[in-house]
Design an enzyme around this catalytic site. Structure first.
Site, PDB file in Angstrom:
ATOM      1  N   LYS A 119      -9.280  -0.338  -5.929  1.00 49.90           N
ATOM      2  CA  LYS A 119      -9.450   0.323  -4.540  1.00 49.90           C
ATOM      3  C   LYS A 119     -10.610   0.807  -4.137  1.00 49.90           C
ATOM      4  CE  LYS A 119      -7.808   2.553  -1.041  1.00 49.90           C
ATOM      5  NZ  LYS A 119      -6.955   2.626  -0.048  1.00 49.90           N
ATOM      6  N   HIS A 155      -4.453  -0.850   5.930  1.00 49.41           N
ATOM      7  CA  HIS A 155      -3.952  -0.104   7.327  1.00 49.41           C
ATOM      8  C   HIS A 155      -4.973  -0.131   8.391  1.00 49.41           C
ATOM      9  CE1 HIS A 155      -6.809   2.931   5.052  1.00 49.41           C
ATOM     10  NE2 HIS A 155      -6.027   3.218   4.466  1.00 49.41           N
ATOM     11  N   ALA A 169      -3.814  14.965   5.450  1.00 49.83           N
ATOM     12  CA  ALA A 169      -3.510  13.521   6.265  1.00 49.83           C
ATOM     13  C   ALA A 169      -2.563  12.754   5.514  1.00 49.83           C
ATOM     14  CB  ALA A 169      -4.908  12.902   6.372  1.00 49.83           C
ATOM     15  N   HIS A 206       0.840  -1.366  -0.062  1.00 49.21           N
ATOM     16  CA  HIS A 206       0.000   0.045  -0.136  1.00 49.21           C
ATOM     17  C   HIS A 206       1.035   1.186  -0.029  1.00 49.21           C
ATOM     18  CE1 HIS A 206      -3.780   2.224   1.492  1.00 49.21           C
ATOM     19  NE2 HIS A 206      -2.908   3.083   1.414  1.00 49.21           N
ATOM     20  N   ASP A 248       1.605   2.621   3.640  1.00 49.38           N
ATOM     21  CA  ASP A 248       0.545   4.058   3.282  1.00 49.38           C
ATOM     22  C   ASP A 248       1.460   5.221   3.629  1.00 49.38           C
ATOM     23  OD1 ASP A 248      -1.650   5.257   2.973  1.00 49.38           O
ATOM     24  OD2 ASP A 248      -2.528   4.938   4.925  1.00 49.38           O
ATOM     25  N   ASN A 255      -5.033   7.318  -6.046  1.00 45.63           N
ATOM     26  CA  ASN A 255      -5.814   8.515  -5.704  1.00 45.63           C
ATOM     27  C   ASN A 255      -5.180   9.832  -6.175  1.00 45.63           C
ATOM     28  OD1 ASN A 255      -3.944   8.010  -3.622  1.00 45.63           O
ATOM     29  ND2 ASN A 255      -4.763   9.378  -2.188  1.00 45.63           N
ATOM     30  N   HIS A 283       1.272   5.271  -1.691  1.00 51.78           N
ATOM     31  CA  HIS A 283       1.067   6.374  -2.410  1.00 51.78           C
ATOM     32  C   HIS A 283       2.430   7.074  -3.040  1.00 51.78           C
ATOM     33  CE1 HIS A 283      -2.801   6.918  -0.780  1.00 51.78           C
ATOM     34  NE2 HIS A 283      -2.232   6.441   0.151  1.00 51.78           N
ATOM     35  N   HIS A 343     -10.271   1.042   1.982  1.00 49.17           N
ATOM     36  CA  HIS A 343     -10.147   1.952   2.880  1.00 49.17           C
ATOM     37  C   HIS A 343     -11.200   2.049   3.982  1.00 49.17           C
ATOM     38  CE1 HIS A 343      -8.525   5.947   4.525  1.00 49.17           C
ATOM     39  NE2 HIS A 343      -9.659   5.929   5.234  1.00 49.17           N
TER      40      HIS A 343
HETATM   41  C1  NCD Z   1      -3.573   9.189   2.066  1.00 46.07           C
HETATM   42  C2  NCD Z   1      -3.173  10.309   1.190  1.00 46.07           C
HETATM   43  O1  NCD Z   1      -2.634  11.059   1.507  1.00 46.07           O
HETATM   44  O2  NCD Z   1      -3.068   9.854  -0.044  1.00 46.07           O
HETATM   45  N1  NCD Z   1      -3.494   9.808   3.388  1.00 46.07           N
HETATM   46  C3  NCD Z   1      -3.514   9.254   4.328  1.00 46.07           C
HETATM   47  O3  NCD Z   1      -3.362   9.813   5.594  1.00 46.07           O
HETATM   48  N2  NCD Z   1      -3.236   7.843   4.643  1.00 46.07           N
HETATM   49  C4  NCD Z   1      -4.637   8.930   1.711  1.00 46.07           C
HETATM   50  C5  NCD Z   1      -5.145   7.473   2.327  1.00 46.07           C
HETATM   51  O4  NCD Z   1      -4.712   6.357   2.025  1.00 46.07           O
HETATM   52  O5  NCD Z   1      -5.987   7.589   2.988  1.00 46.07           O
HETATM   53 ZN    ZN Z   2      -3.331   4.956   1.434  1.00 45.72          ZN
END
Ligand code: NCD
Ligand code: ZN
Length: 349
Positions: free
Chosen positions: A104, A179, A268, A18, A252, A46, A20, A141
């Site tokens: 997702k 997560h 976040a 997982h 994450d 995302n 980003h 999620h």
């Molecule tokens: C993630 C993001 O910034 O893309 N943020 C997070 O706090 N984990 C989005 C997500 O996976 O919830």
């Molecule tokens: Zn995430």
């Protein structure tokens, strides 16, 4: 007993289930951190706008590979973002593509760039049916988005009101509860039917909700799902270090520029990719469970996804090292977890 200073551990090269990676200059900035430590990663869709089709996933995959420094090898495992307009045909194309490995599900508004997510979950049941049929995993999620539900309860309530139903209604659908942050989620996954797994982040294993407020508000410790009470952290450590193959790594790591975190309405996400394996080693060492690290980091994820385990290895050494205050992030800066503090383990290069 925790390992002695200077001790080393060698494990099969991990994968991150997982992650980003963002796009453009941000992608180029963070990708080397992951590729040094992980052979593959499930890449979250995302972006703005989100990656919703196989064609978009293919193009994004191309941009990731193009951003990779020549001395590193890395395989992005792509995902597509489930929306109200996803079709069963797209699901079948995804399965046939060979590079899309999962779909997702973000409940609408749950987190960063999730405006396109799904409102009423029953509306996507035909898509879940198609995924079950072609055996394409669903990554969830798992938080409700109802503003009336307390933010610390959103995972548990999602589990009770949505996830239990999905898992029961689609008995052959492979599902990753992503997560996880609560005792209830760990208990659920442990006793669920086969085909249900969970990823656990390093930060949820290392911190509890007090860490958002030590000495003042700590925007770099804000992520979603939000950090929980100590009793939940302890249960997650127990699950991760148990040797149960249903629990595996998913960092994450969610990079955001410094000024968007240090803000009246901060984003976040925690940035952990720069030292993810090192942070997990610290958790397993503290729990006296380094013998369980390779399973969690390198074996259980491939097993769930039906992919071969990596043959390359990585070595980690127990040696304290300072974390920089920030890293370059395109034209901006990014603040890593533990900025200005220490890591207890290092990657041996
Ligand atoms: C993630 C993001 O910034 O893309 N943020 C997070 O706090 N984990 C989005 C997500 O996976 O919830
Ligand atoms: Zn995430």
């Amino acid at each position: 007993m925790p390992a002695a200073a200077g001790a080393t551990i060698t494990i099969l090269k991990p994968d991150d289930w997982h992650l980003h990676l963002r796009d453009g200059a941000a992608l180029a900035a963070v990708l080397p951190h992951t590729a040094e430590r992980f052979a593959r990663a499930i890449v979250m869709p995302n972006l703005k706008p989100p990656v919703t089709t196989v064609a978009e996933a293919e193009a994004y995959r191309g941009r990731i590979i193009a951003a990779l420094p020549p001395h590193l090898t890395f395989e992005p495992l792509m995902t597509i973002y489930l929306t109200g307009s996803t079709t069963p045909d797209e699901i079948r194309r995804a399965r046939q593509s060979g590079f899309v490995h999962a779909v997702k599900l973000y409940p609408a508004g749950a987190t960063t760039n999730s405006e396109a997510g799904v409102g009423a979950l029953a509306s996507i049941y035909p898509i879940l049916e198609a995924m079950q049929e072609v055996d394409l995993p669903l990554l969830v999620h798992g938080e409700v988005t109802d503003a009336r539900v307390d933010v610390f309860d959103r995972e548990r309530v999602f589990l009770e009101t949505e996830l239990t139903a999905i898992v029961a209604k689609f008995p052959a659908l492979r599902v990753v509860f992503e997560h996880i942050t609560t005792r209830e989620a760990a208990d659920f996954v442990e006793s669920a039917r086969p085909g249900v797994a969970a990823t656990i982040t390093a930060h949820h294993l290392l911190m509890n909700r007090n860490d958002m407020f030590t000495g003042g508000i700590r925007p770099h410790h804000y992520c979603l799902p939000v950090l929980k009470r100590e009793q939940h952290r302890q249960r997650l450590v127990e699950a991760a270090t148990s040797g149960n193959a249903r629990f595996f790594v998913g960092t994450d790591s969610a990079p955001h520029a410094k000024h968007t975190k240090e803000n009246a309405c901060g984003c976040a996400g925690m940035y952990t990719a720069f030292a993810a394996t090192e942070l997990y080693a610290e958790v397993f060492d503290a729990a006296d469970a380094l013998d369980k690290l390779q399973g969690f980091m390198s074996e259980f994820g491939p097993r769930f996804y039906g992919l071969p385990v990596n043959t390359a290895k990585v070595m980690l050494k127990k040696e304290r090292i300072a974390v920089p205050a920030d890293f370059a992030f395109g034209d901006e800066r990014i603040v890593p977890l533990r900025a200005g503090e220490n890591l207890e383990w290092q990657l041996v290069r």
